[in-house]
Design a protein around this motif. Structure first.
Motif, PDB file in Angstrom:
ATOM      1  N   GLY A 174       0.821  -1.209   0.000  1.00 14.99           N
ATOM      2  CA  GLY A 174       0.000   0.000   0.000  1.00 14.99           C
ATOM      3  C   GLY A 174       0.846   1.246   0.000  1.00 14.99           C
ATOM      4  O   GLY A 174       2.049   1.201   0.264  1.00 14.99           O
ATOM      5  N   SER A 175       0.244   2.356  -0.328  1.00 19.39           N
ATOM      6  CA  SER A 175       0.947   3.627  -0.327  1.00 19.39           C
ATOM      7  C   SER A 175      -0.002   4.720   0.148  1.00 19.39           C
ATOM      8  O   SER A 175      -1.210   4.660  -0.088  1.00 19.39           O
ATOM      9  CB  SER A 175       1.475   3.961  -1.734  1.00 19.39           C
ATOM     10  OG  SER A 175       0.396   4.011  -2.661  1.00 19.39           O
ATOM     11  N   VAL A 176       0.576   5.714   0.832  1.00 12.71           N
ATOM     12  CA  VAL A 176      -0.210   6.821   1.351  1.00 12.71           C
ATOM     13  C   VAL A 176      -0.343   7.876   0.247  1.00 12.71           C
ATOM     14  O   VAL A 176       0.640   8.262  -0.392  1.00 12.71           O
ATOM     15  CB  VAL A 176       0.459   7.430   2.585  1.00 12.71           C
ATOM     16  CG1 VAL A 176      -0.343   8.630   3.095  1.00 12.71           C
ATOM     17  CG2 VAL A 176       0.603   6.379   3.665  1.00 12.71           C
ATOM     18  N   ASN A 177      -1.565   8.290   0.015  1.00 11.48           N
ATOM     19  CA  ASN A 177      -1.822   9.302  -1.014  1.00 11.48           C
ATOM     20  C   ASN A 177      -1.584  10.710  -0.442  1.00 11.48           C
ATOM     21  O   ASN A 177      -2.439  11.260   0.244  1.00 11.48           O
ATOM     22  CB  ASN A 177      -3.268   9.192  -1.519  1.00 11.48           C
ATOM     23  CG  ASN A 177      -3.524   7.876  -2.218  1.00 11.48           C
ATOM     24  OD1 ASN A 177      -2.634   7.347  -2.875  1.00 11.48           O
ATOM     25  ND2 ASN A 177      -4.722   7.348  -2.073  1.00 11.48           N
ATOM     26  N   GLY A 178      -0.411  11.291  -0.692  1.00 14.13           N
ATOM     27  CA  GLY A 178      -0.097  12.644  -0.226  1.00 14.13           C
ATOM     28  C   GLY A 178       0.748  12.651   1.032  1.00 14.13           C
ATOM     29  O   GLY A 178       1.073  11.600   1.610  1.00 14.13           O
ATOM     30  N   LEU A 179       1.115  13.859   1.447  1.00 13.70           N
ATOM     31  CA  LEU A 179       1.965  14.039   2.621  1.00 13.70           C
ATOM     32  C   LEU A 179       1.114  14.226   3.870  1.00 13.70           C
ATOM     33  O   LEU A 179      -0.026  14.689   3.822  1.00 13.70           O
ATOM     34  CB  LEU A 179       2.865  15.264   2.415  1.00 13.70           C
ATOM     35  CG  LEU A 179       3.842  15.192   1.232  1.00 13.70           C
ATOM     36  CD1 LEU A 179       4.618  16.513   1.113  1.00 13.70           C
ATOM     37  CD2 LEU A 179       4.796  14.022   1.395  1.00 13.70           C
ATOM     38  N   LEU A 180       1.730  13.863   4.985  1.00 17.62           N
ATOM     39  CA  LEU A 180       1.055  14.025   6.277  1.00 17.62           C
ATOM     40  C   LEU A 180       1.521  15.298   6.957  1.00 17.62           C
ATOM     41  O   LEU A 180       2.678  15.708   6.841  1.00 17.62           O
ATOM     42  CB  LEU A 180       1.346  12.822   7.180  1.00 17.62           C
ATOM     43  CG  LEU A 180       0.669  11.494   6.793  1.00 17.62           C
ATOM     44  CD1 LEU A 180       1.243  10.357   7.621  1.00 17.62           C
ATOM     45  CD2 LEU A 180      -0.833  11.586   6.993  1.00 17.62           C
TER      46      LEU A 180
END
Length: 291
Positions: A174-180
């Motif tokens: 999986g990958s996170v969509n965008g920065l935190l």
């Protein structure tokens, strides 16, 4: 005085009755022997009549059940089919239903048709389906099938079911969509890779933050950032997820983004400068059942 010898005539007269007596004894013995033979023959005929009468007794009506094949092997969660044959014996007629006992935990049985109708001397068949569950114990289990028609119960037909553990693997990434950033949530579009030649039914997915890797500058400045700065919301979409051979994403499977796993960076009163530029290492796990 007469000195002449006496005659032997009296002895001859005596001899006649002795011969007659011997003849009489012989005659008496013959009827006794004949009677003994007659009695023996009579007893033999009597026993024969008794056996004949016993053989002519009414035959008990019954049902004979047979199972084919006698054993099946399946994976957990899969089903196995058997053919049950019911035969009328002794002139039995009427409907026959079937009962199965001894199946392993989590397994159920059903017959189609649920009952058969027998005429005298006939045979009828039904298909018995035994369905296991993903939690059915991995083992060989003996079970029995009986047929019942009114008050008549058949013999027990024995069968065996061997359940195997499902050992099929698939991958989850999986990958996170965008920065935190503090107070910001990002969704994770999971990717499920199925290397098998059959579809799988995924029944559980989870995500875990295993490590936060800070930048070298944050480490040098001793600026903290830990997993406590983040919050995870697990996948809340429907199960099972049917994944055919190849790679499928949650978006590709039609799962709404709001149901995907979510990662949020918490906005706390503590200094969070160490989280700038940090990388989160995520671990994904999943379980499923081969179709």
């Amino acid at each position: 005085m007469d000195h002449r010898p006496q005659r032997t005539a009296p002895f001859q007269r005596v001899g006649i009755p002795l011969r007659a007596l011997l003849l009489a004894l012989v005659v008496a013995v013959i009827p006794v022997a004949a009677l003994a033979a007659s009695n023996g023959q009579g007893n033999g005929q009597g026993n024969g009549q008794s056996a004949s009468q016993g053989g002519a007794a009414a035959t008990v009506k019954g049902i004979t059940v047979a199972l084919s094949p006698s054993s099946r092997t399946v994976d957990q969660g899969q089903s196995a089919t058997f053919t049950v044959s019911a035969t009328s014996t002794g002139g039995f007629t009427g409907p026959v239903t079937f009962a199965v006992t001894g199946l392993p935990a989590g397994a159920t049985a059903s017959a189609a048709p649920s009952s058969v109708n027998l005429t005298s001397g006939s045979t009828a068949q039904t298909t018995l389906t035994v369905l296991t569950s993903p939690t059915t114990p991995v083992a060989k289990t003996d079970f029995t099938v009986k047929g019942t028609g009114g008050t008549t119960v058949s013999n027990a037909a024995f069968g065996q079911l061997q359940v195997l553990e499902v050992k099929r693997t698939f991958g989850v990434t999986g990958s996170v969509n965008g920065l935190l950033a503090p107070g910001v949530s990002r969704s994770v579009d999971l990717q499920i890779s199925n290397p098998q030649n059959k579809g799988i039914a995924v029944t559980n997915l989870s995500v875990e933050i295993t490590q936060v890797v800070r930048t070298s500058a944050a480490v040098a400045a001793n600026l903290p950032c830990t997993t406590a700065d983040y919050q995870l919301t697990q996948y809340s979409g429907p199960y099972p997820l049917t994944v055919e051979p190849g790679t499928r994403s949650l978006s590709g499977l039609g799962v709404a983004q709001a149901k995907w796993p979510q990662i949020k960076m918490l906005d706390t009163n503590k200094l969070q400068d160490g989280c700038k530029g940090a990388t989160l290492q995520l671990t994904y796990t999943g379980t499923g059942q081969a179709n």
